[in-house]
Design a protein around this motif. Structure first.
Motif, PDB file in Angstrom:
ATOM      1  N   LEU A 199      -1.930  -6.550  -9.712  1.00  0.00           N
ATOM      2  CA  LEU A 199      -1.764  -6.128  -8.111  1.00  0.00           C
ATOM      3  C   LEU A 199      -0.890  -6.791  -7.452  1.00  0.00           C
ATOM      4  CD1 LEU A 199      -5.512  -6.336  -6.288  1.00  0.00           C
ATOM      5  CD2 LEU A 199      -3.369  -7.396  -5.251  1.00  0.00           C
ATOM      6  N   CYS A 200      -0.104  -5.771  -6.873  1.00  0.00           N
ATOM      7  CA  CYS A 200       1.175  -6.750  -5.794  1.00  0.00           C
ATOM      8  C   CYS A 200       1.631  -5.386  -5.199  1.00  0.00           C
ATOM      9  CB  CYS A 200       2.095  -7.114  -7.008  1.00  0.00           C
ATOM     10  SG  CYS A 200       3.840  -7.453  -6.162  1.00  0.00           S
ATOM     11  N   ARG A 201       1.321  -5.694  -3.915  1.00  0.00           N
ATOM     12  CA  ARG A 201       1.862  -4.805  -3.007  1.00  0.00           C
ATOM     13  C   ARG A 201       3.248  -4.285  -2.935  1.00  0.00           C
ATOM     14  NH1 ARG A 201       3.576  -4.326   2.540  1.00  0.00           N
ATOM     15  NH2 ARG A 201       2.646  -2.507   3.707  1.00  0.00           N
ATOM     16  N   THR A 202       4.118  -5.145  -3.023  1.00  0.00           N
ATOM     17  CA  THR A 202       5.579  -4.907  -3.125  1.00  0.00           C
ATOM     18  C   THR A 202       5.872  -3.886  -4.208  1.00  0.00           C
ATOM     19  OG1 THR A 202       6.161  -7.233  -2.118  1.00  0.00           O
ATOM     20  CG2 THR A 202       7.987  -5.917  -3.449  1.00  0.00           C
ATOM     21  N   GLU A 203       5.466  -4.370  -5.576  1.00  0.00           N
ATOM     22  CA  GLU A 203       5.585  -3.626  -6.784  1.00  0.00           C
ATOM     23  C   GLU A 203       5.032  -1.975  -6.720  1.00  0.00           C
ATOM     24  OE1 GLU A 203       8.014  -3.958  -9.001  1.00  0.00           O
ATOM     25  OE2 GLU A 203       8.482  -5.978  -8.305  1.00  0.00           O
ATOM     26  N   PHE A 204       4.024  -2.024  -6.005  1.00  0.00           N
ATOM     27  CA  PHE A 204       3.089  -1.028  -5.892  1.00  0.00           C
ATOM     28  C   PHE A 204       3.894   0.166  -5.213  1.00  0.00           C
ATOM     29  CE2 PHE A 204       0.221   1.732  -3.351  1.00  0.00           C
ATOM     30  CZ  PHE A 204      -0.639   2.119  -4.098  1.00  0.00           C
ATOM     31  N   TRP A 205       4.530  -0.447  -3.952  1.00  0.00           N
ATOM     32  CA  TRP A 205       5.295   0.367  -3.063  1.00  0.00           C
ATOM     33  C   TRP A 205       6.758   0.856  -3.607  1.00  0.00           C
ATOM     34  CZ3 TRP A 205       2.961   3.817  -0.262  1.00  0.00           C
ATOM     35  CH2 TRP A 205       1.729   3.377   0.340  1.00  0.00           C
ATOM     36  N   LYS A 206       7.141  -0.275  -4.394  1.00  0.00           N
ATOM     37  CA  LYS A 206       8.495   0.213  -5.237  1.00  0.00           C
ATOM     38  C   LYS A 206       8.455   1.525  -6.062  1.00  0.00           C
ATOM     39  CE  LYS A 206      10.748  -4.263  -5.408  1.00  0.00           C
ATOM     40  NZ  LYS A 206      11.297  -5.543  -6.380  1.00  0.00           N
ATOM     41  N   GLN A 207       7.179   1.472  -6.757  1.00  0.00           N
ATOM     42  CA  GLN A 207       7.127   2.748  -7.531  1.00  0.00           C
ATOM     43  C   GLN A 207       6.783   3.894  -6.834  1.00  0.00           C
ATOM     44  OE1 GLN A 207       7.129   2.487 -11.062  1.00  0.00           O
ATOM     45  NE2 GLN A 207       7.805   0.281 -10.540  1.00  0.00           N
ATOM     46  N   ARG A 208       6.803   3.927  -5.339  1.00  0.00           N
ATOM     47  CA  ARG A 208       6.618   4.921  -4.693  1.00  0.00           C
ATOM     48  C   ARG A 208       7.783   5.148  -3.780  1.00  0.00           C
ATOM     49  NH1 ARG A 208       2.396   3.149  -6.592  1.00  0.00           N
ATOM     50  NH2 ARG A 208       0.533   4.243  -6.917  1.00  0.00           N
ATOM     51  N   GLY A 209       8.924   4.817  -4.096  1.00  0.00           N
ATOM     52  CA  GLY A 209      10.239   4.855  -3.249  1.00  0.00           C
ATOM     53  C   GLY A 209      10.679   3.634  -2.616  1.00  0.00           C
ATOM     54  N   GLY A 210      10.178   2.751  -2.814  1.00  0.00           N
ATOM     55  CA  GLY A 210      10.890   1.477  -2.289  1.00  0.00           C
ATOM     56  C   GLY A 210      11.223   1.531  -0.801  1.00  0.00           C
ATOM     57  N   LEU A 211      12.536   1.360  -0.283  1.00  0.00           N
ATOM     58  CA  LEU A 211      12.929   1.254   1.240  1.00  0.00           C
ATOM     59  C   LEU A 211      12.228   2.668   2.005  1.00  0.00           C
ATOM     60  CD1 LEU A 211      16.469  -0.226   1.146  1.00  0.00           C
ATOM     61  CD2 LEU A 211      14.279  -1.504   1.745  1.00  0.00           C
ATOM     62  N   THR A 212      12.220   3.644   1.362  1.00  0.00           N
ATOM     63  CA  THR A 212      11.891   4.676   2.146  1.00  0.00           C
ATOM     64  C   THR A 212      10.446   4.895   1.643  1.00  0.00           C
ATOM     65  OG1 THR A 212      12.791   6.352   0.258  1.00  0.00           O
ATOM     66  CG2 THR A 212      14.111   5.750   2.114  1.00  0.00           C
ATOM     67  N   SER A 213       9.560   4.345   1.073  1.00  0.00           N
ATOM     68  CA  SER A 213       8.211   4.883   0.514  1.00  0.00           C
ATOM     69  C   SER A 213       7.422   5.201   1.752  1.00  0.00           C
ATOM     70  CB  SER A 213       7.494   3.679  -0.138  1.00  0.00           C
ATOM     71  OG  SER A 213       7.561   2.479   0.637  1.00  0.00           O
ATOM     72  N   PHE A 214       7.401   4.465   2.747  1.00  0.00           N
ATOM     73  CA  PHE A 214       6.374   4.883   3.827  1.00  0.00           C
ATOM     74  C   PHE A 214       6.714   6.429   4.528  1.00  0.00           C
ATOM     75  CE2 PHE A 214       5.997   0.295   3.646  1.00  0.00           C
ATOM     76  CZ  PHE A 214       4.558   0.153   3.191  1.00  0.00           C
ATOM     77  N   SER A 215       8.196   6.397   4.702  1.00  0.00           N
ATOM     78  CA  SER A 215       8.299   7.696   5.251  1.00  0.00           C
ATOM     79  C   SER A 215       8.487   8.810   4.411  1.00  0.00           C
ATOM     80  CB  SER A 215       9.915   7.554   6.090  1.00  0.00           C
ATOM     81  OG  SER A 215      10.928   7.116   4.560  1.00  0.00           O
ATOM     82  N   ASP A 216       8.662   8.491   3.120  1.00  0.00           N
ATOM     83  CA  ASP A 216       8.183   9.469   2.026  1.00  0.00           C
ATOM     84  C   ASP A 216       6.763   9.933   2.169  1.00  0.00           C
ATOM     85  OD1 ASP A 216      10.918   9.133   1.297  1.00  0.00           O
ATOM     86  OD2 ASP A 216      10.397   8.432  -0.595  1.00  0.00           O
ATOM     87  N   LEU A 217       5.797   8.788   2.223  1.00  0.00           N
ATOM     88  CA  LEU A 217       4.342   9.175   2.270  1.00  0.00           C
ATOM     89  C   LEU A 217       4.078  10.115   3.382  1.00  0.00           C
ATOM     90  CD1 LEU A 217       1.731   8.254   1.246  1.00  0.00           C
ATOM     91  CD2 LEU A 217       1.698   6.614   3.201  1.00  0.00           C
ATOM     92  N   GLN A 218       4.645   9.781   4.702  1.00  0.00           N
ATOM     93  CA  GLN A 218       4.160  10.454   5.594  1.00  0.00           C
ATOM     94  C   GLN A 218       4.803  11.851   5.704  1.00  0.00           C
ATOM     95  OE1 GLN A 218       6.072   7.812   8.561  1.00  0.00           O
ATOM     96  NE2 GLN A 218       4.119   6.795   9.244  1.00  0.00           N
TER      97      GLN A 218
END
Length: 272
Positions: A199-218
């Motif tokens: 359980l680690c938010r940083t590593e969780f989002w690294k697996q989903r794009g890192g720096l662009t993870s939130f824009s990728d999600l949107q």
């Protein structure tokens, strides 16, 4: 032009011109990420309790206990590991919503519920542990008089993460230092924990794009769900616009560098 920045008293309009604040607005569907620390979990219970008393609330996945207990049960079921620190984010929520124009496009609340069910399936695919519901503790639709939202509460758990590779050197206080490669970049090794995820938010989002993870999600949400309901999304042509100044400095980013483009989307962030 953003309708909200106009000062009506200070704008001189042509007699034949329509006031900008009277122009019809585009339909916008939204997705955002909310964060909760351990000390803040009680606020989820208070919010849901208040909503149940004031609005129409429908659960797609119900909690049969309080948020803290549901979190603990999910951790036990997943056999997840967690580095306890007071400021660590232990729970997140995807919030799906939209503006009034978007909701006006639905003929009734049954159609809105159907839309949110598709949002929930999107959430399971994107933030669900190995595409499952196991790390999701609650999913709730809240219908206010002029606003509708779906909240999907989940533990940011990942089966894959990175750890530092340490060198044989130590600093003046005796702490072992991280190893760096010949180009001066810190060295990491990948860990895989299918039976003991992290359980680690940083590593969780690294697996989903890192720096662009939130824009990728949107962007992915827009392409897969909201666009089909007539929503409009502004297009970003640069991931640099989606990073804060501290990130730009840390990673040496600048306009038109080799990373300044929107990458292709990988529908599955899980690689074996």
């Amino acid at each position: 032009m953003n309708n909200y920045i106009w000062n009506k008293k200070s704008v001189d309009l042509d007699p034949d011109e329509i006031a900008p604040w009277k122009l019809p607005r585009d339909k916008h569907a939204t997705i955002s990420v909310l964060k909760h620390r351990m000390s803040e979990l009680y606020t989820v219970d208070e919010y849901l309790s208040d909503c149940e008393q004031q609005f129409e609330v429908d659960y797609l996945k119900h909690m049969n206990c309080d948020t803290r207990q549901a979190w603990e049960e999910a951790m036990d079921k997943l056999n997840a590991q967690f580095n306890i620190r007071s400021r660590n984010v232990v729970l997140e929520a995807l919030q799906f919503g939209g503006n009034k124009e978007f909701w006006d496009g639905f003929p009734n609340e049954y159609e809105i519920e159907g839309y949110f069910k598709k949002c929930y399936l999107f959430a399971v695919d994107k933030i669900g542990y190995l595409h499952s519901h196991e790390n999701i503790i609650c999913a709730v639709i809240i219908n206010e008089p002029n606003r509708h939202n779906l909240f999907v509460f989940y533990l940011p758990v990942t089966h894959k993460w990175q750890t530092k590779v340490m060198s044989g050197e130590k600093n003046e206080s005796g702490t072992q230092l991280q190893k760096y490669d010949e180009d001066g970049n810190p060295v990491y090794k990948e860990r895989l924990g299918m039976d003991n995820p992290l359980l680690c938010r940083t590593e969780f989002w690294k697996q989903r794009g890192g720096l662009t993870s939130f824009s990728d999600l949107q962007e992915d949400f827009f392409k897969k769900v909201s666009e089909k309901y007539g929503a409009i999304r502004g297009k970003s042509t640069s991931p640099l616009k989606n990073t804060c100044l501290a990130q730009r400095v840390r990673f040496g980013r600048y306009e038109d560098d080799k990373y300044d483009f929107i990458p292709d989307f990988d529908d599955s962030p899980y690689h074996y």
